[in-house]
Design an enzyme around this catalytic site. Structure first.
Site, PDB file in Angstrom:
ATOM      1  N   ALA A   1      -6.343  17.705   8.531  1.00  0.00           N
ATOM      2  CA  ALA A   1      -5.895  17.847   7.141  1.00  0.00           C
ATOM      3  C   ALA A   1      -7.119  18.315   6.352  1.00  0.00           C
ATOM      4  CB  ALA A   1      -5.342  16.524   6.632  1.00  0.00           C
ATOM      5  N   VAL A   2      -7.080  18.217   5.053  1.00  0.00           N
ATOM      6  CA  VAL A   2      -8.131  18.847   4.253  1.00  0.00           C
ATOM      7  C   VAL A   2      -9.542  18.332   4.587  1.00  0.00           C
ATOM      8  CG1 VAL A   2      -7.601  17.295   2.334  1.00  0.00           C
ATOM      9  CG2 VAL A   2      -8.869  19.372   1.896  1.00  0.00           C
TER      10      VAL A   2
ATOM     11  N   GLY B   1     -10.730  16.761   7.427  1.00  0.00           N
ATOM     12  CA  GLY B   1     -11.148  17.112   8.789  1.00  0.00           C
ATOM     13  C   GLY B   1     -11.462  18.600   8.908  1.00  0.00           C
TER      14      GLY B   1
ATOM     15  N   ARG C   1      -2.864  16.477  15.823  1.00  0.00           N
ATOM     16  CA  ARG C   1      -1.595  16.069  16.449  1.00  0.00           C
ATOM     17  C   ARG C   1      -0.593  17.225  16.427  1.00  0.00           C
ATOM     18  NH1 ARG C   1       1.719  11.297  13.610  1.00  0.00           N
ATOM     19  NH2 ARG C   1       1.573  12.801  11.914  1.00  0.00           N
TER      20      ARG C   1
ATOM     21  N   LYS D   1      -5.405   9.728   8.819  1.00  0.00           N
ATOM     22  CA  LYS D   1      -5.040   8.747   7.804  1.00  0.00           C
ATOM     23  C   LYS D   1      -5.558   7.369   8.244  1.00  0.00           C
ATOM     24  CE  LYS D   1      -0.836   8.008   5.128  1.00  0.00           C
ATOM     25  NZ  LYS D   1      -1.158   8.989   4.070  1.00  0.00           N
TER      26      LYS D   1
ATOM     27  N   SER E   1     -18.271  10.450   1.291  1.00  0.00           N
ATOM     28  CA  SER E   1     -17.857  10.642  -0.102  1.00  0.00           C
ATOM     29  C   SER E   1     -18.171  12.050  -0.569  1.00  0.00           C
ATOM     30  CB  SER E   1     -18.541   9.645  -1.029  1.00  0.00           C
ATOM     31  OG  SER E   1     -18.141   9.921  -2.372  1.00  0.00           O
ATOM     32  N   GLY E   2     -17.339  12.514  -1.468  1.00  0.00           N
ATOM     33  CA  GLY E   2     -17.557  13.839  -2.043  1.00  0.00           C
ATOM     34  C   GLY E   2     -16.278  14.640  -2.107  1.00  0.00           C
TER      35      GLY E   2
ATOM     36  N   LYS F   1     -19.520   2.302   1.769  1.00  0.00           N
ATOM     37  CA  LYS F   1     -18.602   3.287   1.159  1.00  0.00           C
ATOM     38  C   LYS F   1     -17.611   2.585   0.237  1.00  0.00           C
ATOM     39  CE  LYS F   1     -16.243   6.993   0.185  1.00  0.00           C
ATOM     40  NZ  LYS F   1     -14.863   7.072   0.464  1.00  0.00           N
TER      41      LYS F   1
ATOM     42  N   HIS G   1     -19.391   1.735  -2.872  1.00  0.00           N
ATOM     43  CA  HIS G   1     -19.544   3.011  -3.601  1.00  0.00           C
ATOM     44  C   HIS G   1     -18.290   3.282  -4.438  1.00  0.00           C
ATOM     45  CE1 HIS G   1     -18.434   7.250  -3.981  1.00  0.00           C
ATOM     46  NE2 HIS G   1     -19.714   7.538  -4.096  1.00  0.00           N
ATOM     47  N   ASN G   2     -17.126   3.147  -3.808  1.00  0.00           N
ATOM     48  CA  ASN G   2     -15.885   3.416  -4.534  1.00  0.00           C
ATOM     49  C   ASN G   2     -15.659   2.398  -5.650  1.00  0.00           C
ATOM     50  OD1 ASN G   2     -15.683   5.311  -2.486  1.00  0.00           O
ATOM     51  ND2 ASN G   2     -13.474   5.097  -2.314  1.00  0.00           N
TER      52      ASN G   2
ATOM     53  N   GLU H   1     -17.709   3.469  -8.394  1.00  0.00           N
ATOM     54  CA  GLU H   1     -17.041   4.660  -8.960  1.00  0.00           C
ATOM     55  C   GLU H   1     -15.944   4.227  -9.949  1.00  0.00           C
ATOM     56  OE1 GLU H   1     -15.668   7.466  -5.870  1.00  0.00           O
ATOM     57  OE2 GLU H   1     -13.745   7.467  -6.885  1.00  0.00           O
TER      58      GLU H   1
ATOM     59  N   LYS I   1      -5.863   4.117  -4.901  1.00  0.00           N
ATOM     60  CA  LYS I   1      -5.539   4.123  -3.482  1.00  0.00           C
ATOM     61  C   LYS I   1      -5.957   2.825  -2.795  1.00  0.00           C
ATOM     62  CE  LYS I   1      -5.387   8.981  -2.109  1.00  0.00           C
ATOM     63  NZ  LYS I   1      -6.225   9.982  -1.424  1.00  0.00           N
TER      64      LYS I   1
HETATM   65  P1  NBP Z   1      -4.690  12.349   5.485  1.00  0.00           P
HETATM   66  O1  NBP Z   1      -5.196  11.017   5.146  1.00  0.00           O
HETATM   67  O2  NBP Z   1      -3.597  12.919   4.666  1.00  0.00           O
HETATM   68  O3  NBP Z   1      -4.226  12.340   7.031  1.00  0.00           O
HETATM   69  C1  NBP Z   1      -3.592  13.447   7.607  1.00  0.00           C
HETATM   70  C2  NBP Z   1      -4.065  13.640   9.037  1.00  0.00           C
HETATM   71  O4  NBP Z   1      -3.762  12.471   9.828  1.00  0.00           O
HETATM   72  C3  NBP Z   1      -3.349  14.797   9.712  1.00  0.00           C
HETATM   73  O5  NBP Z   1      -4.270  15.467  10.541  1.00  0.00           O
HETATM   74  C4  NBP Z   1      -2.259  14.089  10.524  1.00  0.00           C
HETATM   75  O6  NBP Z   1      -1.827  14.835  11.626  1.00  0.00           O
HETATM   76  C5  NBP Z   1      -3.042  12.894  10.996  1.00  0.00           C
HETATM   77  N1  NBP Z   1      -2.214  11.805  11.538  1.00  0.00           N
HETATM   78  C6  NBP Z   1      -1.383  10.941  10.908  1.00  0.00           C
HETATM   79 BR1  NBP Z   1      -0.975  10.979   9.138  1.00  0.00          BR
HETATM   80  N2  NBP Z   1      -0.827  10.050  11.729  1.00  0.00           N
HETATM   81  C7  NBP Z   1      -1.303  10.343  12.954  1.00  0.00           C
HETATM   82  C8  NBP Z   1      -1.102   9.773  14.229  1.00  0.00           C
HETATM   83  N3  NBP Z   1      -0.330   8.722  14.399  1.00  0.00           N
HETATM   84  N4  NBP Z   1      -1.746  10.335  15.269  1.00  0.00           N
HETATM   85  C9  NBP Z   1      -2.554  11.402  15.105  1.00  0.00           C
HETATM   86  N5  NBP Z   1      -2.793  11.978  13.907  1.00  0.00           N
HETATM   87  C10 NBP Z   1      -2.180  11.456  12.831  1.00  0.00           C
HETATM   88  O7  NBP Z   1      -5.902  13.417   5.542  1.00  0.00           O
HETATM   89  P2  NBP Z   1      -7.154  13.624   4.565  1.00  0.00           P
HETATM   90  O8  NBP Z   1      -6.767  13.602   3.138  1.00  0.00           O
HETATM   91  O9  NBP Z   1      -7.841  14.834   5.120  1.00  0.00           O
HETATM   92  O10 NBP Z   1      -8.072  12.362   4.828  1.00  0.00           O
HETATM   93  C11 NBP Z   1      -8.551  11.997   6.104  1.00  0.00           C
HETATM   94  C12 NBP Z   1      -9.297  10.701   5.997  1.00  0.00           C
HETATM   95  O11 NBP Z   1     -10.430  10.875   5.147  1.00  0.00           O
HETATM   96  C13 NBP Z   1      -8.501   9.556   5.387  1.00  0.00           C
HETATM   97  O12 NBP Z   1      -8.833   8.354   6.026  1.00  0.00           O
HETATM   98  C14 NBP Z   1      -8.951   9.539   3.961  1.00  0.00           C
HETATM   99  O13 NBP Z   1      -8.798   8.263   3.365  1.00  0.00           O
HETATM  100  C15 NBP Z   1     -10.413   9.909   4.114  1.00  0.00           C
HETATM  101  N6  NBP Z   1     -11.059  10.486   2.941  1.00  0.00           N
HETATM  102  C16 NBP Z   1     -10.405  11.361   2.137  1.00  0.00           C
HETATM  103  C17 NBP Z   1     -11.039  11.912   1.030  1.00  0.00           C
HETATM  104  C18 NBP Z   1     -10.339  12.900   0.156  1.00  0.00           C
HETATM  105  O14 NBP Z   1     -10.920  13.297  -0.865  1.00  0.00           O
HETATM  106  N7  NBP Z   1      -9.138  13.344   0.511  1.00  0.00           N
HETATM  107  C19 NBP Z   1     -12.364  11.571   0.765  1.00  0.00           C
HETATM  108  C20 NBP Z   1     -13.024  10.709   1.608  1.00  0.00           C
HETATM  109  C21 NBP Z   1     -12.358  10.177   2.688  1.00  0.00           C
HETATM  110  P3  NBP Z   1      -0.540  15.822  11.467  1.00  0.00           P
HETATM  111  O15 NBP Z   1      -1.075  17.099  10.913  1.00  0.00           O
HETATM  112  O16 NBP Z   1      -0.071  15.976  12.863  1.00  0.00           O
HETATM  113  O17 NBP Z   1       0.433  15.138  10.562  1.00  0.00           O
END
Ligand code: NBP
Length: 477
Positions: free
Chosen positions: A11-12, A14, A33, A75, A128-129, A183, A186-187, A190, A261
């Site tokens: 997702a975004v 990764g 996945r 997630k 973070s970021g 972390k 940190h939040n 924030e 969240k």
């Molecule tokens: P999401 O938190 O929206 O997760 C989506 C990803 O999880 C997709 O690649 C999805 O695969 C995969 N996934 C799920 Br949902 N269930 C799964 C399972 N059972 N097996 C395998 N893969 C699975 O993505 P994100 O917003 O990129 O955030 C990723 C992590 O980073 C989270 O823990 C988030 O809290 C953390 N984070 C986010 C931010 C931010 O600004 N967004 C900042 C810092 C940390 P699929 O494509 O097959 O559905």
């Protein structure tokens, strides 16, 4: 096996992290996945560096150099466990599994323990970021074993944000859940920073009578001084923004119910368990909760309040200058509380966290990045056993110089009926720490009265109980 690192979960976050590694010259195996996302990533950004697209878990693991380094970016919660269950049987002793999601540190401790039994290093990493940070350089807070940091640290240092002096915004925080704990705090900080800024805005609007555009200008000015930080900078941007559809200030057309969240809530829950007063962070979490209770707010709108006129001219500008003092003083308090929590967590779990190093890695890339963190780092570097930030002479002097204005601002808010829970709680914390005597003595008396909970005395060692329902003589407990 040619990839130095792998990212699963595209997702975004990764995707951007994988691109960041590739742009820094690493060969990155990518997996998701839903394989369509893997293909889309390589199609769109393949030119940025060396990617190895893997369709299956087995292909992904086989693509990695040994010891394998694979980042899980899915997630948080059950999906992370599901991915670990899928990959663990394919891995070998010495491999390193990195969880870059927003995991709760207790989950990280459990996962680390389980994988350690199989000889696999599990590294919980706070990142973070946001999206942009993941791509261009985040602040990275890795936990896990020191050996795992040997294998991973140099790569993280390459992709992390760099502070103004060029230092990478990452370093080994401590074992198992230490990175995710830091972390989390940190939040929490924030949340407090955002709430304090929101209260400053509210006061400038209602008490000083400033327009959003004028407040944006004020924040820009503050951002050139000691409040210089990412959050102040973006606040000015948001306040200056005009809604295209209505021509009104953007801030006036957004529904005033703040969402969350959960990491702020975790910070407060954990602080409760550790007995650490993080009142500024707690008020920030509750302020979001209050804003979301639409029914309760609608039903309360008719409640009586003071009648107050906004200030004008020089009086308004003089008040704005006081708000800057109040904001800075309250900010010192919320960082004091957050660092206290990290120290307490470190002691509870035996992490040995270096607080100066934490301040250092927050200087760039993360949401709370601020000039101010240089000073915090210097304070802890000079005195690693500093009992709290307010014990640092520099911060003590600054907060002392701000305190008259800080009180005036809280008093004006109270008189004007403007809620400033974080400003007020921060000031109360400051006054509680300063107090020669606290009414906790009375609390102890009450507890002894109704529950025979005993008390200690100021003049003698030991525990005592007064026979409240008898002749009121004192007994040694
Ligand atoms: P999401 O938190 O929206 O997760 C989506 C990803 O999880 C997709 O690649 C999805 O695969 C995969 N996934 C799920 Br949902 N269930 C799964 C399972 N059972 N097996 C395998 N893969 C699975 O993505 P994100 O917003 O990129 O955030 C990723 C992590 O980073 C989270 O823990 C988030 O809290 C953390 N984070 C986010 C931010 C931010 O600004 N967004 C900042 C810092 C940390 P699929 O494509 O097959 O559905």
């Amino acid at each position: 096996s040619t990839a130095q690192i792998g990212v699963t979960g595209l997702a975004v976050m990764g995707s951007n992290l994988a691109r960041n590694f590739a742009r820094n010259g690493f060969t990155v195996a990518v997996h998701n996945r839903t394989a369509a996302k893997t293909r889309a990533l390589v199609e769109e950004f393949g030119h940025e560096g060396d990617f190895v697209a893997a369709e299956s878990a087995k292909e992904f693991v086989d693509a990695l150099e040994r010891p394998r380094r694979l980042i899980v970016m899915v997630k948080a919660g059950e999906p992370t466990d599901a991915v670990i269950r899928e990959f663990a049987p394919l891995l070998e002793p010495g491999d390193v599994v990195i969880d870059g999601g927003n995991a709760h540190f207790e989950d990280t401790r459990r996962r680390e323990r389980e994988l350690r039994e199989r000889g696999i290093h599990f590294v919980g990493v706070g990142i973070s970021g946001g999206e942009e940070g993941a791509l261009l350089g985040p602040s990275i807070m890795p936990g896990g074993s020191p050996e795992s940091y040997d294998a991973l640290g140099p790569m993280l240092e390459r992709i992390a944000a760099k502070a103004a002096d060029g230092t990478p915004c990452t370093s080994h925080v401590g074992p198992d859940g230490a990175g995710h704990f830091v972390k989390m705090v940190h939040n929490g900080i924030e949340y407090a920073d955002m709430q304090l800024i929101a209260e400053a805005y509210h006061l400038l609007r209602e008490v000083a009578g400033y327009s959003p555009a004028r407040i944006a200008e004020t924040f820009r000015e503050w951002n050139r001084g000691r409040l210089d930080s990412y959050l102040i900078e973006i606040t000015a941007e948001v306040l200056a923004h005009v809604d295209a559809a209505t021509g009104k200030p953007f801030v006036d057309v957004v529904a005033d119910a703040a969402e969350q969240k959960g990491t702020g809530r975790w910070t407060v829950q954990t602080a409760m368990d550790l007995g650490v007063p993080v009142s500024g962070i707690a008020e920030a979490v509750f302020a979001r909760a209050v804003s979301g209770h639409a029914g309760l707010r609608a039903a309360s709108r008719g409640l009586a309040g003071p009648s107050a006129q906004p200030l004008e001219g020089e009086a308004a500008d003089a008040f704005a200058a006081k708000v800057e003092q109040a904001l800075y003083a309250s900010k010192i308090v919320s960082y004091t509380q957050g660092f206290h929590q990290i120290r307490a967590g470190s002691e509870e779990y035996g992490w040995g966290i270096d607080l100066g190093a934490v301040a250092s890695l927050w200087r760039g890339g993360c949401i709370i990045r601020a000039a101010f963190l240089d000073r915090i780092r210097a304070a802890y570097d000079a005195r690693p056993d500093l009992p709290g930030l307010l014990a640092d002479t520099g911060f003590a002097q600054e907060i002392g110089a701000a305190q008259d204005d800080w009180r005036a601002v809280v008093a004006a808010a109270v008189a004007g009926g403007i809620p400033v829970p974080a400003f007020a709680a921060s000031l109360a914390y400051y006054d509680a720490l300063r107090a020669e005597r606290l009414p906790a003595a009375l609390t102890q008396g009450q507890r002894d009265f109704f529950g025979a909970h005993t008390y200690r005395r100021t003049d003698r060692e030991g525990s005592f109980h007064t026979l409240w329902s008898g002749d009121r003589t004192e007994a040694t407990a």
